[in-house]
Write an enzyme that holds these catalytic residues in place. Structure first.
Site, PDB file in Angstrom:
ATOM      1  N   ASP A 185      26.295 -39.777   7.686  1.00  0.00           N
ATOM      2  CA  ASP A 185      26.908 -41.083   7.869  1.00  0.00           C
ATOM      3  C   ASP A 185      27.790 -41.089   9.116  1.00  0.00           C
ATOM      4  O   ASP A 185      28.833 -40.443   9.157  1.00  0.00           O
ATOM      5  CB  ASP A 185      27.737 -41.401   6.628  1.00  0.00           C
ATOM      6  CG  ASP A 185      28.336 -42.795   6.639  1.00  0.00           C
ATOM      7  OD1 ASP A 185      28.106 -43.534   7.615  1.00  0.00           O
ATOM      8  OD2 ASP A 185      29.017 -43.149   5.659  1.00  0.00           O
ATOM      9  N   ASP A 219      25.935 -47.805  13.047  1.00  0.00           N
ATOM     10  CA  ASP A 219      26.311 -47.112  11.814  1.00  0.00           C
ATOM     11  C   ASP A 219      25.062 -46.711  11.032  1.00  0.00           C
ATOM     12  O   ASP A 219      24.290 -47.577  10.628  1.00  0.00           O
ATOM     13  CB  ASP A 219      27.203 -48.023  10.974  1.00  0.00           C
ATOM     14  CG  ASP A 219      27.666 -47.380   9.684  1.00  0.00           C
ATOM     15  OD1 ASP A 219      27.678 -46.139   9.604  1.00  0.00           O
ATOM     16  OD2 ASP A 219      28.028 -48.119   8.747  1.00  0.00           O
TER      17      ASP A 219
END
Length: 442
Positions: free
Chosen positions: A114, A320
């Site tokens: 992430d 992201d």
């Protein structure tokens, strides 16, 4: 009109094996954490959780938190590695997984990687209050000879606040640093802040790696052992290995759940079919932890949307890997949706799917022709999205444009992981740039 043709139900990916960390989707047959098919309910849950994440990011930015400095771990000599990355098969998420080793001797764990998070954490035994069900056996630090707790008085402990948004606490019994992190859907993890050996490959071993050893973990985390933080805070894997990999990493997210991509560290070597195009990396004033980009425009089928570049620049845009669906300012999304529907007018519409409101019924078609969508970034960089990065299919009768609007034009835009499919995405933090290469994986 620029178009691309896709077979909605027959997309495949050829694995890239060059000393690779494999990347798989959490809902794919290649994933080790789940083998079941996804229902419409699961897709709705994925999108609802994604919306919770986006709200959490917007709230985090509204608080204008900033990152601070801290010491990094000691690292063995090695300058590059690549590990396979796959889509995971955990109900309730749409993220991507790599398998890494933790401890001595190492235990393999499937972690979501992430770029929007800093703290790496996994569930640990004993579970003081609650642990969710995961595919692999929960990590037992007492069986690792290289495990140690971080002291409450250490500089590493104080670094947690900027990485998690929460002030760490101290165990009155052991004087050990205790972290706590909460996510937008009210999921959370609490546990000891610790050091241990992290193994990316047989030749890439990171000693004294800082991470969270969670003993109270609740929420919709699915079957993954949890998270590998690749943000810009000093506590992230990227910063802890800065001397080893020079703040350089890249990945490719596979186009389908049965395929394999990769996550690489320390090399700019292109795996893409086409040259890497770079755009300047910027930093949001509200938080230095995110990777920010300058979006100048979007085109659909070769038609540039009538949206001023200042619309994106006022709040900024981040890239992201942990956000599924790209979020745009509502004014930009309205223009995108309208143009896309116009060029897809020959296909019947379908009901909305959670946050996705531009949907089509393609059950009567074996081959579908869709308009190409391109993003224009700073530095003269144009990136064409893969066909699999344009649509999100719950079923053949409900295939939706994989974009959503923010609630306000003043909210930060997010370039999500669906739109990144098959692109080799290069994060050259030291060089101040992010690159995109088409055909990085299949």
């Amino acid at each position: 009109m620029l178009q691309t043709t896709t077979h909605i139900n027959t997309m495949q990916l050829v694995p890239n094996h060059e000393a690779s960390l494999k990347v798989v989707h959490k809902h794919g047959p290649c994933s080790q954490v789940h083998q079941d098919s996804i229902t419409t309910h699961d897709h709705t849950q994925i999108l609802q959780q994604d919306q919770s994440r986006v709200k959490s990011i917007h709230a985090r930015l509204a608080k204008k938190s900033a990152t601070t400095a801290a010491a990094t771990g000691r690292i063995h000599q090695q300058d590059a590695t690549t590990i396979p990355a796959k889509s995971g098969a955990v109900v309730g998420s749409g993220n991507y997984i790599v398998t890494v080793g933790l401890g001595t001797p190492k235990r393999d764990l499937s972690l979501i990687f992430d770029t929007g998070s800093d703290l790496t954490w996994t569930q640990c035994q004993p579970c003081a209050k609650s642990c969710y069900s995961q595919k692999e056996t929960i990590f037992d630090p007492s069986k690792s000879s290289s495990y140690s707790n971080v002291s409450c008085t250490s500089a590493d402990c104080s670094q947690l606040k900027s990485a998690t948004g929460n002030t760490p606490s101290c165990s009155s019994v052991t004087s050990t640093c205790v972290y706590g992190i909460q996510y937008g859907d009210s999921s959370f993890s609490v546990g000891y802040f610790a050091r241990d050996t992290l193994t990316l490959s047989s030749s890439d071993v990171i000693s004294n790696f800082l991470y969270g050893c969670g003993q109270n973990n609740q929420g919709l985390f699915g079957g993954s052992a949890r998270l590998l933080g690749l943000g810009r805070n000093k506590i992230s894997l990227v910063e802890q290995t800065a001397q080893k990999y020079n703040r350089l990493f890249s990945y490719c997210l596979p186009s389908s759940s049965s395929s394999t991509g990769y996550l690489s560290f320390g090399t700019t070597g292109s795996k893409a079919q086409y040259p890497i195009k770079y755009t300047p990396l910027s930093t949001l004033s509200a938080s230095a932890s995110f990777y920010a980009l300058q979006v100048l425009g979007i085109s659909v089928g070769g038609n540039k949307l009538s949206v001023p570049a200042t619309l994106f620049q006022s709040a900024g845009t981040i890239i992201d890997s942990g956000t599924v669906i790209t979020r745009l300012p509502p004014t930009a999304y309205s223009a995108l949706s309208g143009e896309f529907k116009k060029q897809m007018s020959k296909y019947p519409s379908a009901p909305a799917l959670s946050i996705l409101d531009t949907c089509f019924n393609l059950s009567a078609y074996q081959t579908v022709t869709i308009p190409k969508i391109s993003f224009y970034f700073g530095g003269g960089t144009a990136v064409d999205l893969d066909a699999t990065g344009i649509l999100y299919a719950a079923s053949l009768s409900q295939v939706c444009l994989a974009f959503a609007g923010n609630s306000d034009d003043g909210d930060v835009a997010i370039f999500g992981n669906v739109q990144q499919k098959t692109l080799q995405v290069v994060y050259d933090i030291g060089g101040g740039r992010i690159g995109f290469g088409s055909g990085g994986c299949s």
